[in-house]
Design an enzyme around this catalytic site. Structure first.
Site, short mmCIF file in Angstrom:
data_model
loop_
_atom_site.label_atom_id
_atom_site.label_comp_id
_atom_site.label_asym_id
_atom_site.label_seq_id
_atom_site.Cartn_x
_atom_site.Cartn_y
_atom_site.Cartn_z
N GLY A 1 0.78 -1.24 0.00
CA GLY A 1 0.00 0.00 0.00
C GLY A 1 0.81 1.28 0.00
N SER A 2 2.04 1.24 -0.53
CA SER A 2 2.83 2.49 -0.51
C SER A 2 2.27 3.51 -1.49
CB SER A 2 4.31 2.21 -0.77
OG SER A 2 4.54 1.85 -2.11
N ARG B 1 -5.44 -8.37 -8.64
CA ARG B 1 -6.46 -9.31 -9.10
C ARG B 1 -7.21 -8.68 -10.26
NH1 ARG B 1 -9.42 -13.70 -7.85
NH2 ARG B 1 -11.66 -13.48 -7.89
N LEU C 1 -10.07 -7.53 -12.54
CA LEU C 1 -11.47 -7.17 -12.26
C LEU C 1 -12.36 -7.78 -13.33
CD1 LEU C 1 -10.76 -3.46 -11.37
CD2 LEU C 1 -11.67 -5.18 -9.78
N ASN D 1 -5.23 2.95 -12.81
CA ASN D 1 -4.26 1.98 -12.29
C ASN D 1 -2.86 2.56 -12.47
OD1 ASN D 1 -3.18 -0.53 -11.35
ND2 ASN D 1 -2.79 -1.14 -13.46
N SER E 1 3.54 4.02 -15.41
CA SER E 1 2.45 4.60 -16.18
C SER E 1 1.17 4.59 -15.35
CB SER E 1 2.18 3.78 -17.44
OG SER E 1 3.36 3.56 -18.18
N ASP F 1 -3.75 -4.10 -18.06
CA ASP F 1 -2.73 -3.04 -18.23
C ASP F 1 -2.78 -2.42 -19.62
OD1 ASP F 1 -1.82 -3.62 -15.65
OD2 ASP F 1 -0.38 -5.10 -16.37
C1 GRF Z 1 3.62 -0.99 -7.47
O1 GRF Z 1 4.86 -1.17 -8.07
C2 GRF Z 1 2.55 -0.76 -8.51
O2 GRF Z 1 3.01 -0.08 -9.63
C3 GRF Z 1 2.19 -2.17 -8.89
O3 GRF Z 1 2.24 -2.90 -7.69
C4 GRF Z 1 3.14 -2.27 -6.79
C5 GRF Z 1 2.34 -1.99 -5.55
O4 GRF Z 1 3.12 -1.45 -4.51
N1 GRF Z 1 0.92 -2.18 -9.56
P1 GRF Z 1 2.41 -0.76 -3.27
O5 GRF Z 1 1.46 -1.78 -2.68
O6 GRF Z 1 1.68 0.46 -3.76
O7 GRF Z 1 3.51 -0.42 -2.32
#
Ligand code: GRF
Length: 194
Positions: free
Chosen positions: A15-16, A93, A95, A109, A138, A147
């Site tokens: 969740g960063s 996951r 959708l 996304n 992106s 994607d």
């Molecule tokens: C990120 O690199 C994002 O681009 C990808 O999954 C990773 C998630 O990292 N879709 P975080 O959970 O947001 O730290």
């Protein structure tokens, strides 16, 4: 200030990126607020941070459920929270087409590659393996293909000699944290203006 756009963030892990979206939303001039964080992984670390921020969370394992059935539950939660736009932030996951249809044009996304290159997983290793000089991230609008929707923002970083996938992922992640809040703010401002 006009009402802020109500954002729901979906996560599956750390969740960063969610944290960077929330942090940016605290600015007085942010055009959005994060009102809901949902996850298909009840142990996702990002949920704790969202709870500490006082944001409504919903988490339920998708295991044993049909994709459309799970997504219908999540859809009901998002609607009940008054979410207008969804930001996927490491939501690992696919959708269902029904869900994407219901939220058409209102799901963003972030993907750790310079789309259309390297859709799917292991983007950093694949970019290094290909001998690319640059990588990046992106932000795109979600469509039923993985994607694949229109890209609305991109940031580049160099690939340096000797980089491991982890080195590159860390360099790209710094850009993700800058790019996503900026792209989301612009997206909702344009929608409000439209
Ligand atoms: C990120 O690199 C994002 O681009 C990808 O999954 C990773 C998630 O990292 N879709 P975080 O959970 O947001 O730290």
């Amino acid at each position: 200030m006009a009402e802020k756009a109500r954002i729901g963030v979906l996560i599956s892990g750390r969740g960063s990126n969610m944290a960077s979206l929330i942090a940016a939303s605290h600015a007085a001039d942010s055009p959005y607020e994060v009102v809901f964080v949902g996850s298909n992984v009840p142990e996702a670390a990002g949920l704790d941070l969202a709870r500490r921020e006082g944001i409504a969370t919903w988490a339920r394992s998708h295991k044993g459920m049909k994709r459309a059935e799970f997504d219908a539950l999540m859809d009901a939660e998002l609607r009940a929270a008054g979410v207008e736009t969804i930001a996927l932030a490491g939501y690992m996951r696919l959708l269902s087409p029904e869900f994407i249809e219901r939220w058409q044009g209102r799901i963003l996304n972030i993907h750790p590659s310079l789309l259309p290159l390297y859709k799917g997983l292991d983007t950093h290793a694949r970019a290094i393996e290909a001998g690319d000089a640059k990588a990046g991230c992106s932000v795109h609008i979600v469509t039923p293909e993985l994607d694949d929707g229109p890209v609305i923002a991109q940031a580049e970083v160099p690939i340096l000699p000797g980089d491991t996938a982890a080195d590159l992922a860390a360099r790209v992640l710094i850009e993700e944290h800058r790019l996503y809040p900026e792209a989301l703010a612009r997206f909702v401002r344009e929608r409000i203006a439209a």
